[in-house]
Structure formats: structure tokens, C-alpha cells
Design an enzyme around this catalytic site. Structure first.
Site, PDB file in Angstrom:
ATOM      1  N   SER A 295       0.849  -1.186   0.000  1.00  0.00           N
ATOM      2  CA  SER A 295       0.000   0.000   0.000  1.00  0.00           C
ATOM      3  C   SER A 295       0.888   1.239   0.000  1.00  0.00           C
ATOM      4  O   SER A 295       2.119   1.132  -0.047  1.00  0.00           O
ATOM      5  CB  SER A 295      -0.868   0.009   1.245  1.00  0.00           C
ATOM      6  N   LYS A 296       0.238   2.391   0.078  1.00  0.00           N
ATOM      7  CA  LYS A 296       0.978   3.650   0.009  1.00  0.00           C
ATOM      8  C   LYS A 296       2.084   3.743   1.048  1.00  0.00           C
ATOM      9  O   LYS A 296       3.028   4.506   0.895  1.00  0.00           O
ATOM     10  CB  LYS A 296       0.014   4.820   0.204  1.00  0.00           C
ATOM     11  N   ARG A 297       1.945   2.989   2.128  1.00  0.00           N
ATOM     12  CA  ARG A 297       2.961   3.045   3.187  1.00  0.00           C
ATOM     13  C   ARG A 297       4.307   2.496   2.701  1.00  0.00           C
ATOM     14  O   ARG A 297       5.351   2.802   3.235  1.00  0.00           O
ATOM     15  CB  ARG A 297       2.528   2.198   4.393  1.00  0.00           C
TER      16      ARG A 297
END
Ligand code: GLU
Length: 608
Positions: A295-297
Site C-alpha cells: 500500500s501507500k505506506r
């Protein structure tokens, strides 16, 4: 309100034909025989129409790039078409520049589409927000057939139902209140302007999905009366996706496994319309080492972070291609390093089932493709290095900024000399502009010059920042203090050279002083004419001297000519970097001699 869902005039009368004028071309785009002529069980025998259907609610990431690639390759491998469709029905979550960025990123990656919002095609429009009349037409068809109904429940009522379901610990399913409203009443209430959404009325049995990756898939729970048209008059993803895939004659849908669970609902819609569903293939999701969905993390999620790190587009494609797919083992060609043509040639529809853990083979692919790119660049093709240039310039600017912030002792590039490489003088109008106070001097540097730098040491290229770090003295001069620091090491080695000679009982008279060695080197180099400043000439003039000044034992306990180490000190204050003789050619005679003189001065000042 009701008018939103009633297709009027031409739309009502005309049966919204599919794109029958689409001609499936068996002409292979790369000029090889169409796959259809020798059908393989792992690839359809006929040309396919595939699509990439991003929602502009975010930017391209490596998961969606991989999906786009699979669909692109399938269409190309079968001589079919690859479409780009923008699924912008979730108006609340639109990111303003996402669509533009999507085009830019897909183009950067080299995935070209045959039809799309920006280039048109036989199934225009390719942006869902522009296809509302078509959805309304089809939703009305389902209403007329009793396969859909208007739902007048308010969002508050639906929320209350959800809360009750939650408090009772069960999954929420719509309680079908409005499914019992008669057709007449429903039409009347809509005509009166009462707000509503439209729900699908599924069969009592869930359809079975035949998936390329997962085989037979049947949802364990009965389909809900899911919404197909929202209160705002926009279709839901599920509905628009089905209508468009049908009308655009999509034959194969390769997408992330997160959509598998929704596919029975899609197939139910196909059946309700009496349409043939496309062939689905749900590819495993990308997860990190801890099996967490990417994910964006995660640093490697966003495409922009890969671009910033200076990855070659083809290296990234190669990397994502092999996440959950591998070339056939039967093939004679075993290399995993593939350019786009190889990928098309070797593509098949056998994917790994289940989540795919991302690996760190990106560096391997970057190096391999860098080597290929350098060869192709030398062969004078349209530079495959071009996509790297903007990042390289950016890295240069950061480096130069660091260098200038002399007052900041932690700035990593403080040790660079003030002057920017003299060879630039022949490449830009005024080298002073580069060394002046201009804010952005590097934008003036031509790509051809930068690509020469890549050629010096590009095989070690991983990121622009790391590459610059190890090749900085090609661009910037070497400051005296760096020669000083590295001198100690030279003296120690000189001692070892003496020891070795003692052991071997060599009697050759050796100049014992580094300054004397520098003088001899200077004399040899001065003898090479500026117009003949080539690798061959430099080598033949200095090699005998280099080899004559003794050997040292390297870390692998092998003897090597100390002269090369001495020369690295002269050229780069012993810093690692490109090959010495090619660097001397690149820097030119004048700069090379200037470096030898400076090294000589430093040695003299220390009396060594
Ligand atoms: N718009 C959907 C997405 O962005 C497309 C899914 C599909 O390929 O059907 O994921």
C-alpha cells in the site's frame, strides 16, 4: 430525478450496438506470425481485446502497472487490441491530476494503448463519466425486465440497518424492503422526483465463475441486491464495468484478485442481459515480506518513487512481470531478462495463484537492462537512457546544492571541488554559467553529455544519486584536501611495494618519492598529442611506467601493479569510480594534466 434513469430519444430507440466495426486484426504488431496460427493451450488462439481500467482516484502503482502490463502483453501476443478506459464514476474520490498522470506514467513505462479517452477509437467515449446515457439505457432495460428495482430507502435508513447488523454480529445485507414495491408505484414515485438508487435483483442461485487463475469460483454467500445505479445518477463500478466490457467487446479481463469476490455479481449481470462474460483471470496481490498488502505506506508502492530512484522503465516492467508470472520452462530461451518484444514473444496465461511476495530483484533487472541500454545507446538508437535524464539532472542539482552549502558540515558532497568538470566547456555555450551562481545551471547540460558519463561507468548504475556519488569527480574537480587525505594510504602502499621488492630481490632502481612518480607521469602524458588523446595512445604512453613501479598485494592476496592505484590517486584522490584511461579521455588532456600537477604539488608539499 427519474429522468436520469430514463434513456430518451435516440438512446431509447437505438439498441446501443456493440462496437461491431471493430476489426480483429490478425496482423501482429511486431511483424511475427499471429499466435492464432499455432494455438497454444496457454494463450488464446484468436486476437484478444483487453483493457486497463484505472480509477483516477489515485496514481499508478506497481500493482496496477503489473495489471496493465499483463493485459497489454496478452493483446500484443495475440495480435489484438489494448484499451485504456478511465473509470471515474466515483466522483467524490477523484484526484484532479490522476488521469493526466496516468497517461504520463503509462507512456513512461512504454505501454501504448490502441484506444482510449485521449486517442479515441471505435467505442468512444472511453471515460465512464461520459457514458451515462448508455448506463441509463441499460439500467432501464433491467428495470423493464424486472431484473432491477428502484430503492427509495434513505441513506439514514440504510445506515440504521447496517448498525443493527453490526450489533447482532452479522454481515449487512439489504433487507429488500423496496423490492416489493409494484412497478407502477415505483415508476410513479420516481416520476414524482423521489430520490432513489437502483438495485439488481439476482437469481436465487449464484453463478459460477470460470477463472483462468482460480478455476471454478462460486461465492459462498448469496448475492445481495447490490446497487447498480447510485442516487447521484452515476453507475456503480460493478455495473459500468460490465456494460462497458460488453460494449467494448473485451474478451479477457486480467485484474487483481481483490475483484474475484465481486465477479459472481458481474457474471450475474452478464447473464441478466443475456451476454457472454469475458474470460477472467485474477492475479495474486502483491504483498510485503510480512504478507501485508502493498500500500501507500510501502516505499516501492508508488510509481513515482521508482521513477525518482531512476529505474529504467523496462527494468521495472521486467521486475513486475515476474511477480506472479514466469516464462515457460519449456522454452529454449531461459533468461529472465526480457525487453518488451521478448515479453510479448514469451507471454502466456499461466499465473501464480495466491499472494505474491515482492522480492528485491529490481536491482538485478536494473543492472541487466542498463547494460543493454548502454549497448543500444552506443549503437546510436533513440536513447534508451532518455527516461533517466530528468532524475539524473535532479540528482546533480542536489549534489551541487550540497557542495555549495559549505557551512553545513554534514552536507554529503562538501568534499567536491568548486569547479564543475571542464569537459562540459565543449558541450555548453558558457561553462561559466555552470560554475556561476545560477540557480539551475544543470538544465543546460545536454543529454548526450550525460549519456557519455553513463557510458564511463553505467554498468554500476542503480540510482542517479548513488551513481553520482561514485562518479562525482568526473563532473567536479578534486579538491586538494582530498589528495592529502588519500596520500597517507599511498605512502603505506609504497612501503609495501618496497617490501615486496625486497622479497623478490628486485634491483630495478625505483623513484621512491610520490612527487617524482608524478613528474614522470606528467612527462609521459605531455608526450601524447592533444589531437591524439585516445585510450590507445594514453595507454601505450603510460603503461610501461605504471607497470615498472612495483606491485602490491590486493585483498585477495594477488599482486597488482601499484601504479594503477597511484594513477587513481592522481585522477580521483583514490576514490572509486570509472575506469582510469576512459576517464582521462573523457576529461581531456588539459584537465588530466591539471590533476597530475595538483597531485604533484600536494606530494611535494608533504615532501613525499
Ligand atoms: N476501476 C477498477 C480499478 O481501478 C478496475 C477493476 C477492473 O479491472 O475491473 O481497480
Amino acid at each position: 430525478m427519474s429522468s436520469l434513469y430514463v434513456a430518451r430519444g435516440a438512446f431509447r430507440r437505438q439498441a446501443l450496438p456493440r462496437c461491431h466495426h471493430i476489426l480483429f486484426s490478425r496482423r501482429n504488431l511486431l511483424g511475427r506470425p499471429a499466435r492464432g496460427e499455432e494455438p497454444t493451450p496457454l494463450l488464446p488462439g484468436a486476437p484478444t481485446r483487453t483493457r486497463f481500467a484505472p480509477s483516477p482516484t489515485g496514481y499508478l502503482h506497481i500493482g496496477s502497472l503489473r495489471t496493465a502490463l499483463f493485459n497489454f502483453l496478452l493483446s500484443r501476443a495475440t495480435g489484438g487490441q489494448f484499451l485504456l478506459r478511465i473509470e471515474d464514476t466515483d466522483q467524490k474520490r477523484l484526484v484532479p491530476d490522476a488521469e493526466e498522470k496516468m497517461y504520463e506514467d503509462l507512456k513512461w513505462a512504454g505501454l501504448e494503448w490502441d484506444e482510449g479517452p485521449d486517442i479515441g477509437g471505435p467505442c468512444v467515449p472511453y471515460r465512464q463519466s461520459e457514458r451515462l446515457p448508455s448506463y441509463h439505457y441499460h439500467v432501464n432495460q433491467l428495470l423493464d425486465d424486472g431484473r432491477a428495482y428502484r430503492c427509495f430507502c434513505t441513506p439514514e435508513e440504510l445506515d440504521a440497518m447496517k448498525r443493527v447488523a453490526m450489533s447482532e454480529g452479522r454481515d449487512y445485507v439489504y433487507n429488500k424492503t423496496c423490492s416489493h414495491i409494484s412497478a407502477e408505484e415505483s415508476a410513479q414515485r420516481a416520476a414524482n422526483g423521489e430520490e432513489h438508487c437502483i438495485r439488481f435483483r439476482p437469481d436465487s442461485q449464484n453463478p459460477v465463475v470460470q477463472d483462468l487463475v482460480y478455476g471454478m469460483y462460486k461465492s459462498p454467500v448469496l448475492l445481495d441486491d447490490f446497487i447498480i445505479m447510485k442516487r447521484d445518477g452515476f453507475p456503480t463500478y460493478h455495473f459500468a464495468n460490465v456494460v462497458d466490457d460488453h460494449l467494448m467487446e473485451i474478451t479477457h479481463v486480467i485484474r487483481g484478485a481483490e475483484w474475484l469476490i465481486s465477479t459472481p455479481a458481474h457474471v450475474a449481470l452478464y447473464h441478466a442481459f443475456g451476454w457472454e462474460p469475458p474470460q477472467f483471470g485474477h492475479v495474486g496481490l502483491l504483498v510485503d515480506q510480512n504478507k501485508q498488502k502493498l500500500s501507500k505506506r510501502h516505499a516501492s508502492f508508488n510509481l513515482s518513487s521508482w521513477k525518482e530512484r531512476g529505474i529504467l522503465p523496462i527494468a521495472l516492467l521486467n521486475y513486475v512481470l515476474l511477480l506472479g508470472w514466469s516464462p515457460s520452462r519449456d522454452s529454449e530461451e531461459t533468461s529472465e531478462v526480457m525487453d518488451l518484444e521478448d515479453m510479448i514473444e514469451r507471454f502466456h496465461l499461466k499465473f501464480t495463484r495466491g499472494d505474491v511476495i515482492i522480492n528485491n530483484k529490481d536491482e538485478f533487472f536494473q543492472k541487466a537492462h542498463m547494460r543493454k541500454a548502454l549497448d543500444r545507446d552506443s549503437a546510436g538508437e533513440a536513447s534508451p537512457l532518455a527516461p533517466l535524464m530528468p532524475q539524473f539532472i535532479l540528482a546533480l542539482e542536489i549534489c551541487e546544492e550540497d557542495r555549495r552549502s559549505q557551512e553545513d558540515p554534514s552536507a554529503p558532497h562538501r568534499q567536491l571541488g568548486v569547479r564543475i568538470g571542464p569537459p562540459l566547456a565543449t558541450w555548453v555555450d558558457s561553462v561559466e554559467s555552470l560554475n556561476g551562481t545560477q540557480d539551475n545551471p544543470f538544465s543546460a547540460i545536454p543529454d548526450r553529455y550525460l549519456s557519455k558519463i553513463f557510458h564511463l561507468n553505467g554498468k554500476t548504475f542503480i540510482t542517479p544519486a548513488s551513481f553520482l556519488k561514485s562518479n562525482a569527480y568526473i563532473l567536479w574537480e578534486v579538491p586538494e584536501q582530498e589528495y592529502m587525505f588519500a596520500l597517507t594510504n599511498q605512502r603505506n602502499m609504497l612501503h609495501k611495494v618496497a617490501v615486496r621488492e625486497g622479497t623478490e630481490k628486485e634491483t630495478q632502481p625505483q623513484p621512491r618519492k610520490i612527487s617524482e612518480l608524478a613528474t614522470t607521469l606528467l612527462e609521459s602524458l605531455e608526450g601524447v598529442p592533444a589531437e591524439g588523446w585516445t585510450e590507445e595512445n594514453i595507454k601505450s604512453s603510460i603503461e610501461p611506467f605504471i607497470k615498472s613501479i612495483g606491485y602490491v598485494m590486493d585483498t585477495r592476496k594477488k599482486f597488482e601493479a601499484w601504479g594503477w592505484k597511484f594513477l587513481r590517486w592522481v585522477m580521483f584522490a583514490s576514490a572509486s569510480g570509472p575506469g582510469l584511461i576512459p576517464s582521462m579521455v573523457f576529461l581531456g588532456k588539459e584537465e588530466t594534466l591539471a590533476r597530475v600537477r595538483k597531485a604533484h604539488r600536494v606530494a611535494l608539499s608533504r615532501n613525499v
